[in-house]
Scaffold this motif. Structure first.
Motif, PDB file in Angstrom:
ATOM      1  N   ALA A 454      -6.894  -5.307  -8.806  1.00  0.00           N
ATOM      2  CA  ALA A 454      -6.807  -3.980  -8.191  1.00  0.00           C
ATOM      3  C   ALA A 454      -5.520  -3.298  -8.661  1.00  0.00           C
ATOM      4  N   LYS A 455      -5.549  -1.966  -8.777  1.00  0.00           N
ATOM      5  CA  LYS A 455      -4.388  -1.189  -9.201  1.00  0.00           C
ATOM      6  C   LYS A 455      -4.170  -0.025  -8.246  1.00  0.00           C
ATOM      7  N   ASP A 456      -2.890   0.317  -7.988  1.00  0.00           N
ATOM      8  CA  ASP A 456      -2.592   1.482  -7.153  1.00  0.00           C
ATOM      9  C   ASP A 456      -2.026   2.609  -8.009  1.00  0.00           C
ATOM     10  N   ALA A 457      -1.689   3.736  -7.360  1.00  0.00           N
ATOM     11  CA  ALA A 457      -1.258   4.926  -8.097  1.00  0.00           C
ATOM     12  C   ALA A 457       0.056   4.702  -8.830  1.00  0.00           C
ATOM     13  N   ALA A 458       0.906   3.787  -8.339  1.00  0.00           N
ATOM     14  CA  ALA A 458       2.178   3.511  -8.995  1.00  0.00           C
ATOM     15  C   ALA A 458       2.026   2.557 -10.171  1.00  0.00           C
ATOM     16  N   GLY A 459       0.806   2.087 -10.430  1.00  0.00           N
ATOM     17  CA  GLY A 459       0.574   1.172 -11.535  1.00  0.00           C
ATOM     18  C   GLY A 459       0.743  -0.291 -11.175  1.00  0.00           C
ATOM     19  N   ASN A 460       0.989  -0.594  -9.887  1.00  0.00           N
ATOM     20  CA  ASN A 460       1.111  -1.993  -9.483  1.00  0.00           C
ATOM     21  C   ASN A 460      -0.245  -2.671  -9.560  1.00  0.00           C
TER      22      ASN A 460
END
Length: 562
Positions: A454-460
């Motif tokens: 999974a990825k979030d908006a900050a690229g984590n």
């Protein structure tokens, strides 16, 4: 059911006219009356009654080559499946004129799971119809149940309408009470006249007395309360800015000495107009500092000329073999004499272009900072949780499906990345609401590992969730054939063994000779023309997605003339 054909010129062993009238009574009167009653239209197929495991059913079918009334087919007892297979069989009799003519035509249907290959010859025609394309004719019992349900719904709607009407009357009463008791438009109670709010006004009776920039609310000529969108939006924006700004006793624009590299305290930035200026070491006796405008700093590169090089204590070679101060070959000067004492002219940088010396400090020092109040939000460094419940389904020879449950994140998941065999490059990047992926292009009978992150908006990126799976070997189908004599023969085999398209190789040998490849295709049938007296043998095998199967069973056919 049977249809008897009595209309041939040679007559029929029974009295032809009488039998013809009997058949006409069935086909033109009874059958047409049933179709009219059931509203059956030309060109459509109908299920009049589905068959069960105990009773036969009935269907009206308009065959592709048929125009007109359609055929009434009895359906064998059995459980409803995907397709309806129809068989039309004709029987010939010798008529009075000595000729063999078609006398009987038998019609029969049955439920089957898969659509086979249609067959048409002199005595039989077999066709397959998708049951999804049929119109189901409801019986009287079903219609009565539907009508009863509709009637119950109508009664419920009537009750709801009655309740809504009661609510409307109650609301109208409340509105009248508000109009007369709480806020009368004429100002006789509550508020009266214009409310002065200083710069802004609340006009109660006349919108025209205000401008678009100096009122909050007003009552227009239609007694409607309206707002000033421009003013309200401006106030809301100003309030939002103040709410977002942290409380501080430091005034905006204050300049302070920093004397260190970045980063700076929250709300502070480098004061660019004083960049490179030093707050210490100022000598007011130097004329260069008498005018502030000329103190602009200098270039990071400084050219040293002969005039501003200090005296140097150098030892130069005295003779050719003297290396106490250096080698004479590397002294850039004019050699007057090659023996005894030497004299060096213009020994500094003779004949070369001036070279700048870099005097830039190894890191950037910020001497002055300014308080701007600009606050940047905290950087999101928290990765989403790993996807859970990763499963594999629909495993075939060259494809499979992945599915998982959603991840969570402190801000929000934006994407899911799919990897194969721990590759650094994802197969695909999916949207946050997509929780399944069909993987294609795999090799047959091969093991793989798949990872989902999974990825979030900050690229984590979350830790990967891994699952292992292997594609399967497709099963060789059973080769079948249909041949009734003559030169035409058809081979066919089922393709229900795999969800994807497979490539088949068809081999043929004639009279015991070596097998020859005659077709490579994803088709599941093959038409061949046979010669009289020759024996043909056929086999197939799968050669698809990097996998070659064993050969199938052998079908042997000998051509014969009818």
């Amino acid at each position: 059911m049977k249809q008897v054909n009595f209309s041939h010129p040679g007559g029929f062993p029974l009295e032809q006219e009488t039998l013809e009238r009997l058949q006409t009574a069935y086909r033109s009167e009874l059958y047409e009356a049933i179709k009219a009653h059931l509203s059956i239209e030309k060109g459509k197929n109908y299920i009049i009654a589905h068959a069960t495991d105990k009773t036969r059913g009935w269907a009206v079918i308009h065959e592709p080559t048929q125009t007109g009334e359609g055929i009434l087919y009895p359906i064998k007892t059995g459980i409803t499946n995907n397709y309806l297979k129809t068989t039309k069989t004709t029987t010939n009799l010798t008529y009075g004129d000595g000729n063999s003519q078609t006398a009987y035509t038998d019609y029969e249907a049955e439920y089957v799971g898969d659509a086979g290959t249609p067959v048409t010859n002199d005595n039989q025609a077999v066709n397959y119809y998708d049951l999804k394309d049929f119109v189901i004719v409801k019986n009287l019992k079903s219609i009565e149940e539907i009508l009863k349900a509709v009637g119950d719904n109508i009664d419920a709607i009537k009750a709801n309408v009655t309740a809504v009407e009661g609510n409307i009357r109650s609301i109208e009463t409340n509105i009248n009470t508000i109009k007369q008791s709480y806020l009368p438009i004429d100002g006789s109670k509550a508020m009266q006249g214009d409310l002065n709010l200083g710069t802004h006004h609340l006009y109660l009776n006349n919108l025209n007395t205000g401008t678009t920039s100096d009122y909050l609310l007003a009552v227009n000529n239609q007694n409607q309360v309206v707002k000033s969108s421009t003013l309200l939006e401006s106030l809301i924006n100003r309030i939002t800015i103040l709410e977002d700004r942290p409380a501080s006793t430091v005034p905006i624009g204050m300049i302070a000495i920093w004397g260190k590299p970045a980063p700076f305290p929250e709300g502070w930035e480098e004061y660019v107009p004083l960049r490179g200026r030093m707050a210490i070491g100022f000598d007011n006796n130097q004329s260069e500092f008498n005018n502030w405008n000329i103190r602009d700093g200098g270039s990071k590169n400084k050219i040293l000329t002969q005039g501003n090089i200090p005296q140097l204590d150098l030892t130069l070679p005295v003779s050719k073999g003297d290396n106490s101060g250096g080698d004479y070959r590397y002294i850039n000067a004019t050699d007057i004499e090659y023996g005894g004492e030497k004299e060096y002219l213009n020994a500094v940088n003779k004949g070369n272009s001036p070279t700048a010396v870099n005097i830039l400090n190894p890191y950037h020092i910020v001497h002055f900072i300014e308080y701007t109040g600009n606050i940047t939000g905290p950087v999101d460094t928290i990765a989403p949780t790993s996807p859970e419940n990763l499963t594999v389904s629909n495993i075939a020879s060259s494809s499979l499906s992945l599915s998982w449950t959603a991840s969570t994140d402190n801000v929000g998941v934006t994407n899911y990345l799919i990897y194969k065999d721990n590759s650094l490059t994802p197969l695909t990047e999916l949207a946050k609401d997509t929780l399944t992926y069909n993987v294609t292009g795999l090799l047959t009978n091969t093991s793989y590992s798949f990872q989902v992150r999974a990825k979030d908006a900050a690229g984590n990126l979350s830790n990967p969730t891994t699952i292992n799976a292997a594609t399967v070997k497709p099963t060789v189908p059973t080769l079948q054939h249909a041949y009734y004599g003559g030169e035409n023969m058809i081979l066919q085999w089922p393709n229900s063994i795999d969800s994807g398209a497979l490539t088949y190789e068809l081999y043929r040998s004639i009279n015991g000779g070596g097998p020859m490849l005659v077709q490579t295709s994803t088709d599941t049938f093959y038409y061949d023309k046979l010669s009289n007296g020759l024996t043909y043998s056929y086999q197939i095998r799968i050669n698809s997605n990097g996998y070659t199967s064993p050969y199938s069973n052998t079908v042997t056919v000998t051509g014969r003339i009818l």
